[in-house]
Design an enzyme around this catalytic site. Structure first.
Site, PDB file in Angstrom:
ATOM      1  N   HIS A   1       3.711  49.842  -1.379  1.00 35.03           N
ATOM      2  CA  HIS A   1       4.932  49.143  -0.982  1.00 35.03           C
ATOM      3  C   HIS A   1       5.677  48.737  -2.252  1.00 35.03           C
ATOM      4  O   HIS A   1       5.265  47.815  -2.962  1.00 35.03           O
ATOM      5  CB  HIS A   1       4.511  47.918  -0.138  1.00 35.03           C
ATOM      6  CG  HIS A   1       5.637  47.043   0.315  1.00 35.03           C
ATOM      7  ND1 HIS A   1       5.432  45.800   0.871  1.00 35.03           N
ATOM      8  CD2 HIS A   1       6.982  47.220   0.314  1.00 35.03           C
ATOM      9  CE1 HIS A   1       6.598  45.244   1.179  1.00 35.03           C
ATOM     10  NE2 HIS A   1       7.556  46.091   0.836  1.00 35.03           N
TER      11      HIS A   1
ATOM     12  N   ASP B   1       0.935  46.123  -3.041  1.00 39.49           N
ATOM     13  CA  ASP B   1       2.239  45.486  -3.195  1.00 39.49           C
ATOM     14  C   ASP B   1       2.693  45.504  -4.644  1.00 39.49           C
ATOM     15  O   ASP B   1       2.197  44.733  -5.470  1.00 39.49           O
ATOM     16  CB  ASP B   1       2.164  44.036  -2.698  1.00 39.49           C
ATOM     17  CG  ASP B   1       2.115  43.977  -1.178  1.00 39.49           C
ATOM     18  OD1 ASP B   1       2.989  44.582  -0.534  1.00 39.49           O
ATOM     19  OD2 ASP B   1       1.192  43.331  -0.639  1.00 39.49           O
TER      20      ASP B   1
ATOM     21  N   GLY C   1       7.603  38.935  -1.737  1.00 43.44           N
ATOM     22  CA  GLY C   1       7.361  38.306  -3.034  1.00 43.44           C
ATOM     23  C   GLY C   1       6.025  37.578  -3.115  1.00 43.44           C
ATOM     24  O   GLY C   1       5.414  37.541  -4.169  1.00 43.44           O
TER      25      GLY C   1
ATOM     26  N   GLY D   1      -2.977  40.260   4.289  1.00 38.37           N
ATOM     27  CA  GLY D   1      -3.622  39.902   3.031  1.00 38.37           C
ATOM     28  C   GLY D   1      -4.529  38.715   3.217  1.00 38.37           C
ATOM     29  O   GLY D   1      -5.742  38.843   3.393  1.00 38.37           O
TER      30      GLY D   1
ATOM     31  N   ASP E   1       4.648  43.353   8.006  1.00 32.35           N
ATOM     32  CA  ASP E   1       4.025  42.835   6.783  1.00 32.35           C
ATOM     33  C   ASP E   1       4.482  41.406   6.526  1.00 32.35           C
ATOM     34  O   ASP E   1       5.678  41.152   6.338  1.00 32.35           O
ATOM     35  CB  ASP E   1       4.442  43.767   5.632  1.00 32.35           C
ATOM     36  CG  ASP E   1       3.808  43.419   4.296  1.00 32.35           C
ATOM     37  OD1 ASP E   1       3.011  42.474   4.232  1.00 32.35           O
ATOM     38  OD2 ASP E   1       4.127  44.126   3.323  1.00 32.35           O
ATOM     39  N   GLY E   2       3.507  40.490   6.512  1.00 37.63           N
ATOM     40  CA  GLY E   2       3.791  39.101   6.148  1.00 37.63           C
ATOM     41  C   GLY E   2       3.380  38.121   7.238  1.00 37.63           C
ATOM     42  O   GLY E   2       3.869  38.203   8.364  1.00 37.63           O
ATOM     43  N   GLY E   3       2.455  37.232   6.891  1.00 30.72           N
ATOM     44  CA  GLY E   3       2.046  36.183   7.836  1.00 30.72           C
ATOM     45  C   GLY E   3       1.301  36.699   9.056  1.00 30.72           C
ATOM     46  O   GLY E   3       1.338  36.064  10.120  1.00 30.72           O
TER      47      GLY E   3
ATOM     48  N   SER F   1      -3.806  44.055   2.459  1.00 28.30           N
ATOM     49  CA  SER F   1      -3.042  43.985   1.212  1.00 28.30           C
ATOM     50  C   SER F   1      -3.923  43.385   0.129  1.00 28.30           C
ATOM     51  O   SER F   1      -4.348  42.221   0.242  1.00 28.30           O
ATOM     52  CB  SER F   1      -1.802  43.118   1.389  1.00 28.30           C
ATOM     53  OG  SER F   1      -1.309  42.778   0.103  1.00 28.30           O
TER      54      SER F   1
ATOM     55  N   HIS G   1      -3.183  48.651   1.403  1.00 25.10           N
ATOM     56  CA  HIS G   1      -1.785  48.331   1.126  1.00 25.10           C
ATOM     57  C   HIS G   1      -1.671  47.740  -0.280  1.00 25.10           C
ATOM     58  O   HIS G   1      -2.362  46.771  -0.621  1.00 25.10           O
ATOM     59  CB  HIS G   1      -1.292  47.339   2.184  1.00 25.10           C
ATOM     60  CG  HIS G   1       0.168  47.021   2.128  1.00 25.10           C
ATOM     61  ND1 HIS G   1       1.129  47.827   2.687  1.00 25.10           N
ATOM     62  CD2 HIS G   1       0.825  45.962   1.587  1.00 25.10           C
ATOM     63  CE1 HIS G   1       2.328  47.282   2.495  1.00 25.10           C
ATOM     64  NE2 HIS G   1       2.172  46.153   1.830  1.00 25.10           N
TER      65      HIS G   1
ATOM     66  N   GLY H   1       2.219  36.374  -0.981  1.00 21.07           N
ATOM     67  CA  GLY H   1       1.310  36.360   0.162  1.00 21.07           C
ATOM     68  C   GLY H   1       1.220  34.943   0.702  1.00 21.07           C
ATOM     69  O   GLY H   1       1.760  34.001   0.102  1.00 21.07           O
ATOM     70  N   GLY H   2       0.569  34.803   1.822  1.00 20.69           N
ATOM     71  CA  GLY H   2       0.286  33.479   2.357  1.00 20.69           C
ATOM     72  C   GLY H   2       1.457  32.740   2.973  1.00 20.69           C
ATOM     73  O   GLY H   2       1.386  31.536   3.175  1.00 20.69           O
TER      74      GLY H   2
ATOM     75  N   MET I   1       5.436  44.689  -7.352  1.00 19.60           N
ATOM     76  CA  MET I   1       6.591  43.792  -7.551  1.00 19.60           C
ATOM     77  C   MET I   1       7.007  43.832  -9.014  1.00 19.60           C
ATOM     78  O   MET I   1       6.155  43.901  -9.898  1.00 19.60           O
ATOM     79  CB  MET I   1       6.212  42.363  -7.166  1.00 19.60           C
ATOM     80  CG  MET I   1       5.623  42.258  -5.762  1.00 19.60           C
ATOM     81  SD  MET I   1       5.421  40.546  -5.273  1.00 19.60           S
ATOM     82  CE  MET I   1       4.434  40.732  -3.790  1.00 19.60           C
TER      83      MET I   1
ATOM     84  N   MET J   1       8.339  46.954  -4.098  1.00 14.18           N
ATOM     85  CA  MET J   1       9.355  45.892  -4.077  1.00 14.18           C
ATOM     86  C   MET J   1       9.957  45.861  -5.471  1.00 14.18           C
ATOM     87  O   MET J   1       9.749  44.918  -6.249  1.00 14.18           O
ATOM     88  CB  MET J   1       8.693  44.553  -3.700  1.00 14.18           C
ATOM     89  CG  MET J   1       8.366  44.480  -2.210  1.00 14.18           C
ATOM     90  SD  MET J   1       7.171  43.179  -1.839  1.00 14.18           S
ATOM     91  CE  MET J   1       5.660  44.071  -2.155  1.00 14.18           C
TER      92      MET J   1
ATOM     93  N   MET K   1       9.691  43.609   7.300  1.00 17.81           N
ATOM     94  CA  MET K   1       9.139  42.439   6.607  1.00 17.81           C
ATOM     95  C   MET K   1       9.247  41.236   7.543  1.00 17.81           C
ATOM     96  O   MET K   1      10.331  40.915   8.035  1.00 17.81           O
ATOM     97  CB  MET K   1       9.916  42.154   5.319  1.00 17.81           C
ATOM     98  CG  MET K   1       9.682  43.149   4.199  1.00 17.81           C
ATOM     99  SD  MET K   1       7.949  43.426   3.766  1.00 17.81           S
ATOM    100  CE  MET K   1       7.420  41.779   3.266  1.00 17.81           C
TER     101      MET K   1
END
Ligand code: DX5
Ligand code: ZN
Length: 217
Positions: free
Chosen positions: A66, A35, A142, A197, A175-177, A8, A33, A144-145, A37, A68, A137
């Protein structure tokens, strides 16, 4: 099976974006990827089709966009024209999800459907016959990190079951973490595309984290 890795660019250095994308591509990334938003569906605002088109010019990998954003159906053609190969919308933003998926297909892109951590996995059932990708998700969208939400693993397994029952080839993306530990959990539960990411762009060398994610299962 080796998973596909989709870095990402949210976590990349945007001042040197084409170089960053080139580096992850050379390091073995499969998709890029992106993102998007809008400040409505999620609080932050990131970028629109212009940036996707800039990435397209600097990279031959499939672009995984993606969205959002609310009312994604209004933006599909613009993102497709910008070079999106896969367009993923959030189920929460689509009262007419089937129509939106059809619209993505008509644009020539593959269609993904994503769900937030508190949205019931069963809601994906009716769209199994049409979607090309499901995105679970594993954080609230919303930022990253963030940390991987542990309950995501069971949700991935539940989605994998739905996909198996549909007898269709649907990518199962998470996606995420994602890091080498959480990737292992997600892959064991049936995911086959990992978005990451911070875990990739936070390292000085992108090859090592991408290889670790590929070998995580
Ligand atoms: C969150 C985004 C993710 C995010 C992943 O809204 O959809 O793609 O960038 O970032 P990490 O890997 O840092 O959790
Ligand atoms: Zn994403």
């Amino acid at each position: 099976m080796t998973p596909l890795i989709a870095p990402s660019v949210l976590a990349a250095d945007w001042g040197r974006l084409s170089e960053e994308v080139g580096r992850v591509a050379a390091a073995g990334a499969d998709w890029i990827h992106l993102d998007v938003m809008d400040g409505h569906f999620v609080p932050p605002i990131t970028f629109g089709p212009q940036l996707v088109s800039a990435v397209k010019k600097s990279c031959a990998l499939p672009l995984d966009v993606h969205l959002m954003i609310t009312n994604p159906e209004r933006q599909i053609q613009a993102f497709r024209d910008a070079g999106a190969d896969i367009i993923t919308v959030h189920l929460e933003t689509c009262p007419h999800l089937h129509r939106t998926v059809q619209q993505i297909h008509e644009s020539g892109a593959k269609a993904g459907v994503s769900i937030n951590p508190a949205t019931a996995v069963e809601l994906l059932g009716p769209i199994c016959a049409d979607a090309d990708l499901f995105l679970i998700m594993s954080v609230n969208p919303g930022w990253g990190g963030q940390r991987y939400i542990p309950a995501s693993t069971a949700r991935i397994a539940q989605t994998a079951k739905l996909i198996a029952e549909s007898r269709r080839d649907i990518y199962l993306q998470v996606d995420g973490g994602i890091n080498s530990e959480t990737a292992k959990e997600a892959l064991c539960a049936g995911a086959n595309v990992l978005v990451a990411g911070t875990y990739i762009f936070g390292k000085p060398d992108y090859k090592a984290p991408i290889e670790l994610l590929k070998k995580a299962s």
